[in-house]
Write an enzyme that holds these catalytic residues in place. Structure first.
Site, PDB file in Angstrom:
ATOM      1  N   MET A  90      -1.738  -6.530   7.036  1.00  0.00           N
ATOM      2  CA  MET A  90      -2.914  -7.229   6.498  1.00  0.00           C
ATOM      3  C   MET A  90      -2.611  -7.959   5.185  1.00  0.00           C
ATOM      4  SD  MET A  90      -5.659  -4.154   7.071  1.00  0.00           S
ATOM      5  CE  MET A  90      -5.596  -3.131   8.551  1.00  0.00           C
ATOM      6  N   SER A  91      -1.359  -8.304   4.968  1.00  0.00           N
ATOM      7  CA  SER A  91      -1.014  -8.940   3.682  1.00  0.00           C
ATOM      8  C   SER A  91       0.147  -9.902   3.874  1.00  0.00           C
ATOM      9  CB  SER A  91      -0.632  -7.856   2.664  1.00  0.00           C
ATOM     10  OG  SER A  91       0.581  -7.226   3.045  1.00  0.00           O
TER      11      SER A  91
ATOM     12  N   TYR B   2      -9.020  -8.884   3.007  1.00  0.00           N
ATOM     13  CA  TYR B   2     -10.071  -7.983   3.536  1.00  0.00           C
ATOM     14  C   TYR B   2     -10.920  -7.371   2.440  1.00  0.00           C
ATOM     15  CZ  TYR B   2      -6.872  -4.076   2.507  1.00  0.00           C
ATOM     16  OH  TYR B   2      -6.045  -3.193   1.884  1.00  0.00           O
ATOM     17  N   GLU B   3     -10.439  -7.407   1.195  1.00  0.00           N
ATOM     18  CA  GLU B   3     -11.259  -6.874   0.097  1.00  0.00           C
ATOM     19  C   GLU B   3     -12.400  -7.827  -0.237  1.00  0.00           C
ATOM     20  OE1 GLU B   3      -8.768  -4.726  -3.150  1.00  0.00           O
ATOM     21  OE2 GLU B   3      -7.387  -6.126  -2.174  1.00  0.00           O
TER      22      GLU B   3
ATOM     23  N   SER C 173       0.823  -1.211   0.000  1.00  0.00           N
ATOM     24  CA  SER C 173       0.000   0.000   0.000  1.00  0.00           C
ATOM     25  C   SER C 173       0.851   1.253   0.000  1.00  0.00           C
ATOM     26  CB  SER C 173      -0.869   0.071   1.264  1.00  0.00           C
ATOM     27  OG  SER C 173      -1.755  -0.982   1.313  1.00  0.00           O
TER      28      SER C 173
ATOM     29  N   ALA D 239       3.193  -2.149   3.849  1.00  0.00           N
ATOM     30  CA  ALA D 239       3.133  -1.123   4.879  1.00  0.00           C
ATOM     31  C   ALA D 239       2.700  -1.840   6.153  1.00  0.00           C
ATOM     32  CB  ALA D 239       2.105  -0.068   4.494  1.00  0.00           C
TER      33      ALA D 239
ATOM     34  N   HIS E  77      -5.676   5.736   7.542  1.00  0.00           N
ATOM     35  CA  HIS E  77      -5.128   5.152   6.306  1.00  0.00           C
ATOM     36  C   HIS E  77      -4.309   6.185   5.538  1.00  0.00           C
ATOM     37  CE1 HIS E  77      -4.709   2.605   2.812  1.00  0.00           C
ATOM     38  NE2 HIS E  77      -5.283   3.520   2.050  1.00  0.00           N
TER      39      HIS E  77
ATOM     40  N   HIS F 185      -3.137   1.519  -4.457  1.00  0.00           N
ATOM     41  CA  HIS F 185      -2.683   0.387  -5.269  1.00  0.00           C
ATOM     42  C   HIS F 185      -3.004   0.645  -6.718  1.00  0.00           C
ATOM     43  CE1 HIS F 185      -1.655  -2.703  -2.212  1.00  0.00           C
ATOM     44  NE2 HIS F 185      -2.312  -1.849  -1.464  1.00  0.00           N
TER      45      HIS F 185
ATOM     46  N   HIS G  64      -5.990  -8.336  -1.422  1.00  0.00           N
ATOM     47  CA  HIS G  64      -6.043  -8.569   0.022  1.00  0.00           C
ATOM     48  C   HIS G  64      -7.272  -9.401   0.388  1.00  0.00           C
ATOM     49  CE1 HIS G  64      -3.712  -4.782  -0.320  1.00  0.00           C
ATOM     50  NE2 HIS G  64      -3.071  -5.229   0.739  1.00  0.00           N
TER      51      HIS G  64
ATOM     52  N   ASN H 225       3.429   3.426  10.795  1.00  0.00           N
ATOM     53  CA  ASN H 225       2.837   3.967  12.029  1.00  0.00           C
ATOM     54  C   ASN H 225       3.175   3.047  13.189  1.00  0.00           C
ATOM     55  OD1 ASN H 225       0.717   2.274  10.365  1.00  0.00           O
ATOM     56  ND2 ASN H 225       0.224   1.989  12.525  1.00  0.00           N
TER      57      ASN H 225
HETATM   58  N1  HPA Z   1      -2.041  -2.466  11.326  1.00  0.00           N
HETATM   59  C1  HPA Z   1      -2.319  -3.272  10.292  1.00  0.00           C
HETATM   60  N2  HPA Z   1      -1.955  -3.007   9.056  1.00  0.00           N
HETATM   61  C2  HPA Z   1      -1.258  -1.890   8.841  1.00  0.00           C
HETATM   62  C3  HPA Z   1      -0.926  -1.010   9.877  1.00  0.00           C
HETATM   63  C4  HPA Z   1      -1.338  -1.317  11.197  1.00  0.00           C
HETATM   64  O1  HPA Z   1      -1.085  -0.594  12.175  1.00  0.00           O
HETATM   65  N3  HPA Z   1      -0.224   0.011   9.313  1.00  0.00           N
HETATM   66  C5  HPA Z   1      -0.126  -0.261   7.985  1.00  0.00           C
HETATM   67  N4  HPA Z   1      -0.755  -1.398   7.690  1.00  0.00           N
END
Ligand code: HPA
Length: 269
Positions: free
Chosen positions: A208-209, A80-81, A30, A108, A244, A60, A78, A232
């Site tokens: 998440m990937s 989650y999509e 991402s 990320a 996001h 993306h 992903h 983050n």
């Molecule tokens: N959690 C999950 N997925 C992420 C995060 C996070 O803090 N930051 C970027 N992708």
């Protein structure tokens, strides 16, 4: 995996322009898609690849970029999509079918390890699958003559190839931290309690990937490396709420460093 998966892989691979035989591939996470800009690779939109679902997430691009030796996917699918796991890992099988044997996964990620800082690039040394599923649940994929594409039970002992971790370190301009990546499904970010759990379990990063793709790559016998871009601190590590946009923004900041690293690694493979 569903019956007919191997045929889907063949159809997808056959729809990729001929004349490219990449041996290494990179999947961009991402906010990191800009890395393909200016590379001069041939860009194939995911929409032109048979069997590929359409990406939905902001940040993306959704293109497969090809050079003679390398492939770079700007965008991924992903869980989650709402994509079934078969679709999440389909690109890995397709890359393998067109010749890729070395895979670099980027993402990320949120930092669970308090020693990490947003903007850090972290070499993934192992992962924890907290997705509650596995792409290989179901029939073991087999080609039409019944030959299985890989073993039913396969080793994950050295998923992130040690020599490739060293190669990434040798190409980096600073010594990179090395950490364990835990995958949650998302799309909600984790709660502070979930982040504490991940830390207790031994994770340094959450995201998440990556994990389904790494599993698929190992099934296929590929060599794998992973690099997380810390965008983050994970929930509860600081009291900042997660956004996001911030994730994409920090991704953009380290894009140039990651691009250099990726190109150096590809040149040395
Ligand atoms: N959690 C999950 N997925 C992420 C995060 C996070 O803090 N930051 C970027 N992708």
């Amino acid at each position: 995996m569903k019956a007919g998966f191997a045929e889907r892989v063949e159809r997808a691979a056959a729809s990729i322009p001929s004349g490219f035989r990449p041996s290494a591939a990179v999947i961009l996470g991402s906010g990191l898609s800009g890395i393909v800009d200016g590379l001069g690779y041939k860009e194939v939109p995911f929409g032109d690849i048979a069997e590929f679902p359409r990406p939905t997430v902001h940040g993306h691009k959704g293109v497969l970029c090809l050079s003679e030796r390398n492939a770079v996917m700007a965008g991924r699918f992903h869980y989650y999509e709402g994509h079934p796991m078969d679709d999440v890992v389909l690109p890995i099988f397709v890359l393998h079918a067109i010749g890729v044997r070395t895979l670099m996964l980027t993402n990320a990620a949120g930092a669970v390890n308090p020693d990490y800082t947003p903007g850090d690039l972290v070499v993934i040394k192992d992962h924890i699958n907290l997705l509650g599923t596995n792409p290989f649940i179901g029939p073991n994929p087999a080609s039409q003559d019944g030959t299985a594409l890989g073993q039913r039970f396969f080793d994950m002992g050295t998923t992130y190839t040690p020599e490739l971790r060293q190669l990434v370190q040798s190409c980096a301009q600073r010594t990179l931290k090395e950490g364990v990546y835990a995958a949650f499904t998302g799309p909600s970010y984790e709660t502070p309690a979930e982040v504490r759990m991940a830390r207790t379990l031994g994770a340094d990063l959450v995201g998440m990937s990556t994990v389904p793709e790494a599993i698929a790559a190992r099934y296929l016998g590929m060599r794998v490396m992973g690099v997380s871009c810390v965008t983050n601190m994970a929930a509860g590590i600081t009291d900042q709420p997660l956004a996001h946009d911030e994730v994409v923004e920090v991704g953009k900041r380290v894009e140039a460093e990651l691009k250099r690293l990726i190109l150096d690694v590809l040149a040395k493979l």
